[in-house]
Design a protein around this motif. Structure first.
Motif, mmCIF file in Angstrom:
data_model
loop_
_atom_site.group_PDB
_atom_site.id
_atom_site.type_symbol
_atom_site.label_atom_id
_atom_site.label_comp_id
_atom_site.label_asym_id
_atom_site.label_seq_id
_atom_site.Cartn_x
_atom_site.Cartn_y
_atom_site.Cartn_z
ATOM 1 N N UNK A 1 0.834 -1.202 0.000
ATOM 2 C CA UNK A 1 0.000 0.000 0.000
ATOM 3 C C UNK A 1 0.871 1.256 0.000
ATOM 4 N N UNK A 2 1.920 1.238 0.799
ATOM 5 C CA UNK A 2 2.824 2.386 0.848
ATOM 6 C C UNK A 2 3.526 2.565 -0.487
ATOM 7 N N UNK A 3 3.998 1.455 -1.067
ATOM 8 C CA UNK A 3 4.678 1.548 -2.364
ATOM 9 C C UNK A 3 3.725 2.053 -3.446
ATOM 10 N N UNK A 4 2.523 1.522 -3.460
ATOM 11 C CA UNK A 4 1.527 1.938 -4.448
ATOM 12 C C UNK A 4 1.230 3.432 -4.313
ATOM 13 N N UNK A 5 1.022 3.895 -3.080
ATOM 14 C CA UNK A 5 0.721 5.302 -2.875
ATOM 15 C C UNK A 5 1.859 6.192 -3.317
ATOM 16 N N UNK A 6 3.094 5.806 -2.984
ATOM 17 C CA UNK A 6 4.247 6.619 -3.380
ATOM 18 C C UNK A 6 4.430 6.627 -4.894
ATOM 19 N N UNK A 7 4.406 5.459 -5.515
ATOM 20 C CA UNK A 7 4.667 5.369 -6.958
ATOM 21 C C UNK A 7 3.623 6.133 -7.765
ATOM 22 N N UNK A 8 2.356 5.967 -7.417
ATOM 23 C CA UNK A 8 1.311 6.646 -8.180
ATOM 24 C C UNK A 8 1.333 8.153 -7.949
ATOM 25 N N UNK A 9 1.619 8.570 -6.722
ATOM 26 C CA UNK A 9 1.728 10.006 -6.455
ATOM 27 C C UNK A 9 2.917 10.592 -7.199
ATOM 28 N N UNK A 10 4.027 9.877 -7.235
ATOM 29 C CA UNK A 10 5.222 10.351 -7.939
ATOM 30 C C UNK A 10 4.967 10.481 -9.437
ATOM 31 N N UNK A 11 4.474 9.419 -10.072
ATOM 32 C CA UNK A 11 4.290 9.447 -11.525
ATOM 33 C C UNK A 11 3.196 10.424 -11.928
ATOM 34 N N UNK A 12 2.158 10.526 -11.104
ATOM 35 C CA UNK A 12 1.117 11.500 -11.397
ATOM 36 C C UNK A 12 1.634 12.926 -11.307
ATOM 37 N N UNK A 13 2.485 13.196 -10.291
ATOM 38 C CA UNK A 13 3.064 14.535 -10.149
ATOM 39 C C UNK A 13 4.033 14.839 -11.280
ATOM 40 N N UNK A 14 4.818 13.855 -11.699
ATOM 41 C CA UNK A 14 5.717 14.045 -12.839
ATOM 42 C C UNK A 14 4.926 14.433 -14.082
ATOM 43 N N UNK A 15 3.806 13.757 -14.297
ATOM 44 C CA UNK A 15 2.967 14.080 -15.454
ATOM 45 C C UNK A 15 2.435 15.505 -15.373
ATOM 46 N N UNK A 16 1.953 15.905 -14.200
ATOM 47 C CA UNK A 16 1.419 17.261 -14.021
ATOM 48 C C UNK A 16 2.496 18.319 -14.225
ATOM 49 N N UNK A 17 3.650 18.117 -13.594
ATOM 50 C CA UNK A 17 4.734 19.087 -13.712
ATOM 51 C C UNK A 17 5.256 19.138 -15.142
#
Length: 391
Positions: free
Chosen positions: A111-127
């Motif tokens: 759960x922690x890995x999923x939350x971190x990875x998706x938040x990271x890749x989603x933020x990369x896309x936004x930025x």
């Protein structure tokens, strides 16, 4: 979002640590979403994951196969496709599997890995979308030709997007907020539910710097570009007006899709953090999460497949050709330049609208000769150079 646990000592029921004594997040913990609801979410996630994976993988294949696509600005597009592809590979399949079973399947660490990875890749896309809009703004309004061989700025933009995203997504792993289950317990993200200062401060910063700020950059840059193109249409009532309409539609679509996918998720986070407890039930909170993941589908369609270069390369790939067909319109791959006063224009001023192709008629030669005398005006050396690529 709120989760009920069997541990009464936990004041924050959505925290992963409060569920450390539970081996899985079963459907009994989330009665607000029925088995049919979980199945419906699984269907949507399956469609989004499949289309997002196929679209972004295709974009990367085209970029690797055809050298004509390897321009600096397309490097930024590849960065967006790469981050979206990572969401489809490392995120969506696990939430899809969890939705089919009605519970999270990978435990606390997963759960922690999923939350971190998706938040990271989603933020990369936004930025990256914000960096792309800024690069387009600089390309169109700077005073020199676009250098299609200078990849330094593109690599800097890519590096900035990843470093910036890591800066804002790593803190929950080190104690500033935390990653845990969200919605009906089939996905994981930042802990939106906790009301302590440690968590709320992170939520506010994440919302401001990873959603509001990129959106403001996108609106400002594309707004300035649209204003510049309006200056073109004021001179050329035909092609200029048509170009203005096309760009206006493209900008509206980009902004609307951006808001449709990410604004509900941001609003849900703020309401869950600062609003009345239980205001958003788990059954409703899954909708913003699914909408956010849908950005992996529309990003390559809007930013890439609507591009004529990629369309020609895609056609060549389907036809098994190594070289894409060149557009029959010579002017489509050229750069349109419009020199405008950096401060204000006199009433009788006519911008210089030229192309880097040779004039095709005596009339065009005369127009270029007459317009060349208007480059300098009001003794103001400052200019803006608008470059519009239609290839």
């Amino acid at each position: 979002m709120a989760f009920h646990t069997s541990n009464p000592s936990c004041s924050d029921s959505s925290s992963v640590s409060c569920k450390s004594n539970i081996h899985h997040y079963g459907p009994e913990d989330h009665p607000n979403l029925s088995p049919n609801g979980h199945l419906l979410v699984a269907v949507f996630l399956g469609v989004i994951g499949s289309l997002g994976f196929f679209n972004n993988l295709l974009v990367l294949v085209l970029f690797c196969k055809y050298k004509v696509l390897r321009s600096p600005i397309n490097m930024l597009l590849m960065n967006i496709s790469l981050s979206d592809l990572m969401v489809c590979i490392l995120g969506t399949p696990f939430s899809f599997a969890a939705s089919t079973q009605g519970r999270w399947l990978l435990g606390e660490a997963g759960c922690i890995w999923y939350g971190f990875a998706n938040t990271l890749f989603g933020t990369v896309s936004l930025v990256s979308l914000a960096v792309l809009s800024y690069e387009r703004y600089c390309t169109m309004l700077r005073s020199t030709e676009a250098d299609m061989t200078n990849y330094r700025k593109a690599w800097i933009g890519i590096l900035v997007s990843w470093v910036y995203s890591l800066f804002w997504t790593l803190p929950p792993l080190f104690g500033w907020s935390k990653y845990g289950p969200e919605g009906p317990g089939t996905t994981c993200s930042v802990n939106w539910h906790s009301r302590d200062l440690n968590n709320t401060s992170y939520i506010v910063c994440l919302f401001v710097f990873c959603l509001a700020l990129p959106f403001a950059v996108i609106v400002y840059c594309y707004g300035r570009l649209l204003f510049a193109i309006k200056q073109v249409s004021a001179v050329s009532k035909g092609a200029g007006r048509a170009r203005e309409q096309r760009v206006l539609i493209m900008i509206i679509v980009m902004v609307v899709c951006f808001l449709l996918c990410w604004l509900p998720y941001g609003v849900m986070a703020l309401v869950a953090t600062f609003g009345k407890p239980g205001l958003i039930p788990p059954s409703a909170s899954i909708i913003p999460s699914v909408l956010a993941k849908s950005s992996t589908v529309y990003n390559p369609i809007i930013y890439i497949f609507m591009n004529k270069q990629f369309n020609r390369c895609f056609t060549a790939l389907i036809q098994c050709n190594d070289t894409p067909q060149v557009s029959s319109k010579k002017s489509s791959s050229k750069t349109t330049k419009i020199c405008l006063n950096a401060r204000r224009l006199p009433d009788n001023f006519t911008p210089n609208v030229t192309s880097n192709r040779p004039p095709s008629s005596e009339a065009e030669k005369e127009d270029e000769t007459s317009n060349s005398h208007t480059k300098n005006f009001n003794n103001q050396p400052a200019k803006m150079l608008i470059a519009h690529y239609t290839a």
